[in-house]
Scaffold this motif. Structure first.
Motif, short mmCIF file in Angstrom:
data_model
loop_
_atom_site.label_atom_id
_atom_site.label_comp_id
_atom_site.label_asym_id
_atom_site.label_seq_id
_atom_site.Cartn_x
_atom_site.Cartn_y
_atom_site.Cartn_z
N HIS A 65 0.84 -1.20 0.00
CA HIS A 65 0.00 0.00 0.00
C HIS A 65 0.88 1.25 0.00
CE1 HIS A 65 -2.97 -2.96 1.19
NE2 HIS A 65 -3.93 -2.05 1.09
N TYR A 66 0.41 2.27 -0.71
CA TYR A 66 1.05 3.58 -0.73
C TYR A 66 0.01 4.62 -0.34
CZ TYR A 66 2.19 8.01 -3.09
OH TYR A 66 2.36 9.34 -3.38
N ASP A 67 0.31 5.40 0.69
CA ASP A 67 -0.59 6.45 1.18
C ASP A 67 -1.97 5.88 1.51
OD1 ASP A 67 -1.06 9.03 2.00
OD2 ASP A 67 -1.70 9.74 0.03
N GLY A 68 -1.97 4.68 2.09
CA GLY A 68 -3.21 4.08 2.56
C GLY A 68 -4.03 3.34 1.51
N LYS A 69 -3.56 3.32 0.27
CA LYS A 69 -4.30 2.67 -0.81
C LYS A 69 -3.46 1.55 -1.43
CE LYS A 69 -6.76 6.95 -1.94
NZ LYS A 69 -7.01 7.97 -2.99
N PRO A 70 -4.12 0.51 -1.96
CA PRO A 70 -3.36 -0.58 -2.60
C PRO A 70 -2.41 -0.04 -3.66
CG PRO A 70 -5.64 -1.22 -2.34
CD PRO A 70 -5.57 0.24 -1.97
N LEU A 71 -1.22 -0.61 -3.71
CA LEU A 71 -0.20 -0.17 -4.65
C LEU A 71 -0.65 -0.44 -6.08
CD1 LEU A 71 2.64 1.04 -4.20
CD2 LEU A 71 3.55 -1.28 -4.37
N THR A 72 -0.63 0.59 -6.92
CA THR A 72 -1.05 0.45 -8.31
C THR A 72 0.07 -0.13 -9.16
OG1 THR A 72 -0.30 2.68 -8.88
CG2 THR A 72 -2.58 2.44 -8.06
N ARG A 73 -0.27 -0.56 -10.37
CA ARG A 73 0.75 -1.07 -11.29
C ARG A 73 1.78 0.00 -11.61
NH1 ARG A 73 -2.50 -3.03 -16.30
NH2 ARG A 73 -0.41 -3.43 -17.14
N GLU A 74 1.35 1.26 -11.73
CA GLU A 74 2.28 2.34 -12.05
C GLU A 74 3.39 2.45 -11.02
OE1 GLU A 74 -1.30 2.89 -14.36
OE2 GLU A 74 -0.98 2.55 -12.22
N HIS A 75 3.08 2.15 -9.78
CA HIS A 75 4.07 2.27 -8.71
C HIS A 75 4.59 0.91 -8.25
CE1 HIS A 75 4.02 6.57 -8.36
NE2 HIS A 75 2.70 6.58 -8.29
N GLY A 76 4.40 -0.12 -9.09
CA GLY A 76 5.04 -1.40 -8.81
C GLY A 76 4.18 -2.43 -8.14
N GLY A 77 2.85 -2.20 -8.10
CA GLY A 77 1.96 -3.15 -7.46
C GLY A 77 1.82 -4.46 -8.23
N PRO A 78 1.42 -5.49 -7.53
CA PRO A 78 0.81 -5.43 -6.19
C PRO A 78 1.77 -5.31 -5.02
CG PRO A 78 0.80 -7.69 -6.99
CD PRO A 78 1.30 -6.85 -8.12
N ALA A 79 3.07 -5.59 -5.23
CA ALA A 79 4.02 -5.49 -4.11
C ALA A 79 5.38 -5.06 -4.64
CB ALA A 79 4.13 -6.82 -3.37
N ARG A 80 6.04 -4.19 -3.90
CA ARG A 80 7.38 -3.73 -4.27
C ARG A 80 8.24 -3.62 -3.02
NH1 ARG A 80 8.22 2.09 -6.47
NH2 ARG A 80 10.34 1.46 -5.95
N VAL A 81 9.54 -3.52 -3.23
CA VAL A 81 10.50 -3.42 -2.13
C VAL A 81 10.81 -1.94 -1.87
CG1 VAL A 81 12.80 -4.07 -1.33
CG2 VAL A 81 11.49 -5.62 -2.82
N ILE A 82 10.89 -1.56 -0.61
CA ILE A 82 11.26 -0.20 -0.21
C ILE A 82 12.48 -0.28 0.71
CG2 ILE A 82 10.54 1.87 1.03
CD1 ILE A 82 9.16 1.52 -1.66
N ILE A 83 13.58 0.38 0.29
CA ILE A 83 14.80 0.47 1.10
C ILE A 83 15.16 1.96 1.17
CG2 ILE A 83 17.16 -0.37 1.42
CD1 ILE A 83 16.53 -2.60 -0.59
N PRO A 84 14.63 2.70 2.14
CA PRO A 84 14.72 4.16 2.11
C PRO A 84 16.12 4.75 2.04
CG PRO A 84 13.07 3.45 3.70
CD PRO A 84 13.81 2.21 3.26
N LYS A 85 17.12 4.08 2.62
CA LYS A 85 18.44 4.72 2.69
C LYS A 85 19.24 4.56 1.40
CE LYS A 85 21.21 0.96 4.74
NZ LYS A 85 21.97 0.57 5.95
N LEU A 86 18.71 3.83 0.40
CA LEU A 86 19.40 3.65 -0.87
C LEU A 86 18.62 4.33 -1.99
CD1 LEU A 86 20.36 -0.15 -0.65
CD2 LEU A 86 21.66 1.85 0.16
#
Length: 233
Positions: free
Chosen positions: A133-154
């Protein structure tokens, strides 16, 4: 493996050098956005682990939920502050599959053919997650949905979109952009973009309004609607 994720160490300088803030959230990928039916989605976690596991969508979402607000830094020089992600903490997955002591690296692979590699030490921070989820909503295809990896420091190309597998390894296996000259470590605060001089390209001018590019990035196509560079961004 047991215990707690280690606290992420973040720089006192919130905006890394060479970056500029954007109010939007540009879409950057390989130009392939696979349409994945959730009933068919699988996340395979294996390699040098004690308990290789394949997660269905329901099995992943039955794990403890994790939410984090972090900053997002793209190698093409834009950053976005205070991005809210929800999903499953990477440490939760690691604790379930139990990486062996020999495992020093992780390779992510995606449904669009993308891969990227990171050091084991980078993914055990307490702000790394598999986001659904991004900003409380299911992650869309445009942003890599249904699931993507987040590594903030890289830099964000290290966070694979459309993730389908996680491989723990004793040896480092370069990913899609890493074999094309991108940095293996991708630290935004040292502008660690390239492992070697970048190939000459006119793409940077497109990203910089036609002016002399601040950053020359290989293999980018630009249009008024979309930027296409790498599946992890």
């Amino acid at each position: 493996m047991s215990g707690k994720a280690k606290p992420a160490v973040r720089s006192d300088e919130r905006l890394p050098p060479g970056q500029h803030l954007t109010p939007g959230f540009p879409v950057l990928d390989l130009g392939i956005r696979p349409e994945i039916i959730l009933a068919d989605w699988r996340l395979e976690v294996g390699g040098w682990v004690e308990t290789p596991t394949t997660f269905t969508w329901d099995k992943l979402n039955a794990l403890p939920r994790f939410e984090d607000v972090s900053d997002f830094h793209c190698v093409t020089t834009w950053s976005k502050f205070d991005v809210r992600w929800t999903g499953v903490a990477f440490f939760t997955l690691a604790d379930l599959v139990k990486p062996r002591a020999e495992a020093k690296y992780v390779l992510f692979a995606s449904y669009d053919g993308y891969t990227t590699n990171v050091r084991m030490d980078d993914v055990l921070d307490d702000d790394v997650l598999i986001a659904t989820h991004y900003d409380g909503k299911p992650l869309t295809r445009e942003h890599g949905g249904p699931a993507r990896v987040i590594i903030p420091k890289l830099y964000a190309w290290k966070g694979a979109k459309f993730v389908r597998s996680i491989e723990f390894s004793e040896s480092d296996k370069l990913g899609f952009w890493e074999v094309r000259g991108y940095s293996n470590t991708a630290d935004p605060w040292t502008e660690d973009r390239f492992a070697q001089p970048a190939p000459r390209s006119h793409a940077g001018a497109c990203l910089n309004g036609g002016q002399t590019p601040r950053l020359v990035v290989p293999a980018i196509s630009c249009s008024s609607q979309q930027l296409t560079i790498g599946a992890g961004m």
